[in-house]
Design an enzyme around this catalytic site. Structure first.
Site: not given
Ligand code: NI
Length: 158
Positions: A46, A51, A91-92, A133-134, A137
């Protein structure tokens, strides 16, 4: 199509609230395409627009093994959750780390699709985790604040 640079923890933008998307424009369409490319290239399940440095309420998610269950969510809003799951999350924007996080085991989200039409998605397990999670963000929240115990190092393949 282009790969965009992923902002990492410590970058102030990740703490900011993203703004609603009012209309689909070529610029937003390009952003979405780039987010999809960036997510797949990075091996993530995701990615939120913030991000890649854009404060718009857009997320892309694909939790499938084969990378063929893509979801594009514009202005997503979680309207129902139930149950509980505890597991490792990454997480990226927090490369090389993971931590144990408790999330709902089921989530239902309403959103606009790429044609700005109302849509909804229900997920359990990993998909429910990714939805939560997304969406976090978009409100400037990172999973690291929810971690029970310590962040741990994970092996990255590249
Ligand atoms: Ni993330």
């Amino acid at each position: 199509m282009a790969i965009r640079e992923i902002r990492e923890i410590g970058d102030e933008i990740l703490t900011k609230r993203s703004k609603e998307v009012k209309e689909m424009t070529p610029r937003v369409q390009t952003l979405i395409e780039d987010m999809i490319d960036t997510m797949y290239k990075s091996g993530g399940v995701g990615l939120a627009a913030v991000q890649v440095g854009v404060l718009k309420r857009i997320v892309v998610i694909d939790c499938s093994e084969d990378g063929d269950e893509l979801h594009v969510l514009i202005n997503p809003k979680i309207v129902e959750t139930s149950g509980e799951q505890t597991g490792q999350e990454g997480c990226l924007s927090v490369p090389g780390k993971s931590g144990e996080v408790t999330r709902p085991n089921y989530a239902k989200v309403v959103f606009l699709d790429e044609n700005m039409q109302p849509a909804e998605l229900e997920g359990t397990e990993l998909l429910a985790r990714a939805i939560c999670h997304e969406c976090d963000h978009l409100d400037g929240k990172l999973y690291v604040d929810l971690v029970e115990g310590d962040l741990v190092d994970v092996n990255t393949e590249n």
